[in-house]
Design an enzyme around this catalytic site. Sequence first.
Site, PDB file in Angstrom:
ATOM      1  N   ASP A 458      -6.344  -8.065  -4.076  1.00 24.36           N
ATOM      2  CA  ASP A 458      -4.965  -7.618  -4.290  1.00 24.36           C
ATOM      3  C   ASP A 458      -4.237  -8.530  -5.275  1.00 24.36           C
ATOM      4  O   ASP A 458      -4.658  -9.671  -5.535  1.00 24.36           O
ATOM      5  CB  ASP A 458      -4.221  -7.576  -2.947  1.00 24.36           C
ATOM      6  CG  ASP A 458      -3.276  -6.388  -2.834  1.00 24.36           C
ATOM      7  OD1 ASP A 458      -2.820  -5.896  -3.884  1.00 24.36           O
ATOM      8  OD2 ASP A 458      -2.985  -5.962  -1.701  1.00 24.36           O
ATOM      9  N   ASP A 528       0.228   2.647  -3.181  1.00 27.01           N
ATOM     10  CA  ASP A 528       0.675   2.353  -1.821  1.00 27.01           C
ATOM     11  C   ASP A 528       1.326   3.570  -1.173  1.00 27.01           C
ATOM     12  O   ASP A 528       1.587   3.568   0.030  1.00 27.01           O
ATOM     13  CB  ASP A 528       1.679   1.199  -1.825  1.00 27.01           C
ATOM     14  CG  ASP A 528       1.003  -0.159  -1.972  1.00 27.01           C
ATOM     15  OD1 ASP A 528      -0.231  -0.228  -1.855  1.00 27.01           O
ATOM     16  OD2 ASP A 528       1.722  -1.148  -2.206  1.00 27.01           O
TER      17      ASP A 528
END
Length: 715
Positions: A458, A528
Amino acid sequence: MPIQFLEEQSLFLLETDNTAYAILLAPHGQLIHTYWGEKLPFPDDYPGQPHNVAHSSFGTWGNDLAAELPVPYNILELEPSIRLSFADGTRDLRLKYVKHSIEGENLTIDLKDEFYGLELQLGYRVFPDCDILTRRVSLINTGQESIRLDEVLSGNVLLPDDKGDYRFSHLSGAHMIEFQLDREPVQPGRKVIEGRHNYTGHNHNPFFALDLVESPATETSGEVWYGALAWSGNWKIVVEQVRSHRKRTRVGGGINDWDFEWELKAGETFETPELVIGYSAAGFGPVSRNLHRYQLEHILPSRFAQDLRPVLYNSWEAVLFDVTEAAQREIATKAAQLGVELFVVDDGWFGERHSDNAGLGDWTVNRQKFPDGLEPLIRHVNDLGMKFGIWVEPEMVNPDSDLYRAHPDWAYHYPNRQPTLARTQLILNLGRPDVQEYLFEALDRLLTDHNIAYIKWDYNRAIAEAGGTGIPTANRREHWVRHYQGLYGLVDRLRAKHPDVLFESCSGGGGRVDMGILAHYDQFWTSDNTDPLDRLPIQQGFGLAYPAKTMFSWVTDMNNNAAPYSLRYRFLSSFMGGLGVGANLHHFSEEQMREAAHWVAEYKRIRPIVQAGELYRLTPLEDHTEKKDSYAVGYVAKDKSQAVIIALDRKSHFWRNPRRLRLEGLEPETVYRLSGDIAEREPARLSGQALRTRGILPRLEGELAAALITLEKEG
């Protein structure tokens, strides 16, 4: 031969299966772009020396407007490919042709400045079956003094000037609304899309396409000139139109010159990332299929390039930061009941990581949460028939961490300034060799000591203070490039030592999606935003440039629209790429668990076609997605023996005629048997030609309906 130098015409000719690109070597040693478009039958068909018109003493001359490599020289109105400064303050380039070499599908053209010790190599590579070619530039300092580079683009390409006005298509958005298709006419002046925050960005993606305003391209017809930049750091793409005796349109791309400076020392070489370009005479469908084929066959790391991606479960939504061995065992057991193949522990397993306020940088297992380490959980997951994966964010550090307390100078910062926190974290300076070595040792130890098959990598903030220590003061504007040289090298080292680990790139969803990162990672976390309706335009835009195998789509509990989504709708929305599940399975009833297991099995059945087949959009590309009632895509196996159609409705009106779905790419005279969600009275057997011309009507009844249809070749 894909590349030829035609001596009589002094013409470099680069040909793919269906396209051609031509460069003239002019008598004075300048390279002139003469053609980019459909492949022609004979070498003599391609244009040679253009008609040189001097517009006025205030503008660029005609040949310079067609320069293959626009550089500061004479009067230049164009975006230059290169801006630099020699040690004595000279800031232009006088380049002359030296030589060229052709090796198979590679062309290198060597140029040099007529006075200073600077050589350039223009690199071209042709991918015939993908109808793609790539461009890059290398600068070699052969002198005794440093040269300051202020801008170095990978390429700058001229479009035909006799076809009328152009329309520019690109992908824009923001966090949770990535990859939105935007279209606008090209106007005189410059249009710039860019990333300038040390990652590719949510706001723009380094992809472009241009078609004609007067005859816009559809999925199956019309001319399209397109491309993408293979770079994950700061980048820019410039579309510009210059008026001379007629309009000239160009597009260029490369490392962003914003806040960029590079000291090219004596004897050193600077190499740009690749600019990937292509042309389609048959609309936007081939644009996507050519780019997908190129990435799958030539960009993806070879270890997993041909492998199907596993169905994964990520435990984040079920536990958030309440990560314990007991909680992970419990949710893993439920995930295995669905037929999941890869179980992933997300954030919260390491250091003093009980929230997003602490722990980043300390990549050791938290012994309060896992008293015996990760091994008992990994054995449990493996015993359930699943592989084990884990989340990391190596480029970041929390001030509340052992790493930051020991090495505060490793984070980007300015002297005498309080560093700006975002998500209570800072970014590590990967241009520093000591930072690279620390991260390699920490991650290598993690992968060596544990049976880990997957890393979710990430990157959860944009940069603020773009400075640091540990690098020479004069070179601090180089960090935009050095960060990604460090990152790419770090991941490559890890992959070389741990070749059986699958790597996924994530940056707040789709913030770091590009062909540069894809050469080092295997797949992307797309957004997301996992609402199944919101995801449809995101996935449409992603699929315009990037292949389904690399696009991971999860079934979660997110419902931004307070909509009555069925499990069918949630799963079929996620069937368009690699499938993941992130929903809190503790909230699933026994019936929902059985239904979810059914859909996982259905996905596995069609997975080879979705991930390894070719994409055909069955509803038009649209930039105003709020007006779009439905989305439908088809995937056709490479051998054309099977196909899949997935269709989802946004809304339903009783007066709206149902949309027939017409699927290209099948064998015209072959009969296919259809099964699944077909409307009443639709035939169960149709030829490939009938499926292309009359199409098939899916069964979509009511609001938020979803259909899955499979096609199988008879005989």
